[in-house]
Structures are given as C-alpha cells and as structure tokens.
Scaffold this active site. Sequence first.
Site, PDB file in Angstrom:
ATOM      1  N   ARG A 159     -38.867  41.148 -11.560  1.00 49.58           N
ATOM      2  CA  ARG A 159     -38.676  41.661 -10.148  1.00 49.58           C
ATOM      3  C   ARG A 159     -38.550  43.258 -10.160  1.00 49.58           C
ATOM      4  NH1 ARG A 159     -34.592  37.492  -7.573  1.00 49.58           N
ATOM      5  NH2 ARG A 159     -33.929  37.488  -9.714  1.00 49.58           N
ATOM      6  N   CYS A 178     -33.127  43.325 -12.356  1.00 47.25           N
ATOM      7  CA  CYS A 178     -32.809  42.149 -11.564  1.00 47.25           C
ATOM      8  C   CYS A 178     -32.304  41.111 -12.389  1.00 47.25           C
ATOM      9  CB  CYS A 178     -34.067  41.609 -10.930  1.00 47.25           C
ATOM     10  SG  CYS A 178     -35.473  41.559 -12.176  1.00 47.25           S
TER      11      CYS A 178
END
Lengths: 300, 144
Positions: free
Chosen positions: A253, A248
């Site tokens: 994430r 990410c």
Amino acid sequence: MPVEIDDSNEKFAAYAHPERLVTTAWLEDHVGSDGLVVVESDEDVLLYEVGHIPGAVKVDWHTELNDPVQRDYIDGAAFARLMARKGIERTDTVVIYGDKNNWWAAYALWVFTLFGHEDVRLLDGGRDAWFAEGRPVTTEKPEPRRTSYPVVERDDTAIRAFKDDVLVHLGNPLIDVRSPEEYSGERTTAPAYPEEGALRAGHIPSARNVPWGMAVAEDGTFKPVVDLEGVYREGAGLSDGDDIVAYCRIGERSSHTWFVLTHLLGFENVRNYDGSWTEWGSAVRVPIATGDQPGDIPSA
Amino acid sequence: MTDQTLPPVLAEISEEFLALGEQDRLQLLLEFSRELPALPARLEEHPELLERVAECQSPVFIVAEVEDGAVHLHATAPEQAPTTRGFASILVQGLDGLTPEQVLETPNDVAHRLGLARAISPLRLAGMSGMLARIKRQVAARTS
C-alpha cells in the site's frame, strides 16, 4: 522504443509527472503498439486468469518479484530473466494495472523502478475501471517473443528504506498509510484467530496516518492534484524538499503512496520502507507509539 | 498433527491437487472458484446471518448451519477474488453434509495440504485457515 505519452487528459497535465499515467481510452487505442507491454499485477494470484486486457502479461508479486527464500526482491539476473520471459525490452514502455485500486500494480512499478526500468506507467483506475467501462477482455494468454534484457543490479539506495534507515530518519516526515485501526494499535482480532504477522501493534513514533485510499477518488482513479495537495501538504504537513519515508504492513500500500508523492506531487526524496509493520512491529527495542496521535521520538 | 486424516471429500480434493504440477494446481483452484454455489435466496435476503472472515483481505462471508445432525455451509465472495472463492468452495464441498463432530475434527492445516504454499502468499493461506476456524466455531456454538 518508448510509446508516446498520454496527453489527452487535463487532470494528468497538472501532475508533476503526467507521463506516468495513462487513461483506459489511451490504452485501448495503443494496445498492440510496438514498444508497449501491458502488465497485470494483482493481489489475487488467479484474477488474471479470470480475464485480462488482450495481450497483457501477468507479473505476480509473490512468486515472481519476491525472492523465494530470503525476505527481499529478486536480484538483477532474475529480473532480467523475468523480463525476457515476459517479452519486455529495456527500452519498452510498460503500463501496469491491477486490482484493489492498483495497490499491487504500484508495488510492481516500484520494483521495476528499483531496477531502473525507465518508462513504466500506471493505468489510472486500474483493472476495475477497464472492466467497468466494458472494454475488451480475454482469457487468452499471450506467448511473448523472448527478449534479451540486460542484467541491471537493483539500486536500493534512492527509493527503498530499511529498518536502520528509518531509525536514522526519525525526525523527518514519516507517512503510515495503513488504516486508522492499524495505526492506533487497536486490536481487532480475538483469541483463536490467526496471528496478524507482527508481535506488537501501533505505529512508528512521529508518523502521520494518511491511509493510502485518501489519494483515490470514488471512481477508483487518482484524485486531481489540488485534492492531493490538500491531503499531503495541508493535511500531513509535507513540504518541498522533504525527505519522506512511507510504510504500511508489507510495503504494497505504501508503494501506492510512494507513486502519488513521487510522480503525481513531485516530491524528489521519497522512500518506501518495505519491511514495514511486519518488520518494525516484531523488531526488538525499536520505539513504538500507540493511539491516534503521532507520538514523540524518544531521545537517544 | 499431520497424521490427522482429512474427511473423505477433502482427502480426495487434497489428492487431486497434489497429483498436479504447481501451475495446474492454480488452474484447479480456479475451477473450484467457479463452482462456489450462489447463496440460497433466504440468505441472500439476510446477509446479517453470515459472518465476515476478517482474515481474508477480500470480503468473504460464511455461515455454517446444523440441521438434523448434518452441517450445511454457505459462503459468498466476490467474482474479483477467485483465490478466496476457490478456498471457500473447497471447504463448502469438502465439509457440507458431514456431522458436526467430523467438522470439528477436521485438521486445521487443510490449507497446507493442497500444495499451494509456493504459489499463494502465506496471508492467503492464513485466510483459508481463518475460514475453517470460523466454520468450526459456528458449528461448536450451534451444537452445544
């Protein structure tokens, strides 16, 4: 001493590793059990102070899991000191929860896994679910009994990928879990706004864009396995035996997606590229694709 | 640029932070987050008048109004984002009531004068700088 697993939930039973999740109801029943430590890990460094699950300790990704100088995680000795301070034994069950649908909780879980802490689980639905259901909260900070946690060196080989690993990996499945705008390279910032932290925009060629939130249902819990199969197998074309790298912006994430692929869908070779876009998008002479298509891998 | 002086209230706030140890600075930021005033009803009913601060990962909205030669600031951020609320609250308390010129001359590095660089991730500090930059642009647009 690990604590029994939460086998109360039908949705969990269909996951590859149901023992990696607990429900809010299970956690409320088990808070305070011997061998269980509850950890809150948030993006917001002050959120724990506003209120947390009684008895939960806070682990901050920025000040406690990252090395204060080098861009890396803490080493085995520092992790052992951290665990001792938080009252965590090597054999304890650790249940982690946090804000933002468990982004940072999943990140912390992934870091715990780098150090081989065996029994580490997520609270399905995270902090929001606990608060929304009106379960007990407190602002009182526990004073855990200091434990003696062994020094275990971090193993970066199995679940962590570095930039050079990703270059070698090209041709195998890559999942970019950022938003479509970040993936395409469309700039949303205007002049005079602070820099985004990478010098180039776009994605790693051949990466498929599957925003992390695709794994989460509307109520903030993980989607049932059949929906996840739809997103990652049918949608992103992953199949058994694949060697997968997720990334990410800074790796938080993509830890969430790493958790989904590894523990909920049972893929055995998933690595998180924590350097992610803030490294790749500033590195010299690495290939980049823009637009909404994965793009081709340049021939060597 | 660091020799630029902060306007009086911000200067006091900065001194207050720097006089504390690192853990207590976070506690003070938490206190600021609790002091962020609610939006007045007229803005509550017209959220489109507020500008979203895209640099912050949490949804924070601000508006800088200029009336009779004084700047008035309003901001809103979720209870679940106390760090962001704390920064918004510092800027609202520190800049409200100043003249447009004073706001425009406020050093851009306010976020770095609170001694929070180690406890707060760089992205969050950038969020606070983003808030200040947007406040200044709004003030400039409303006084030109």
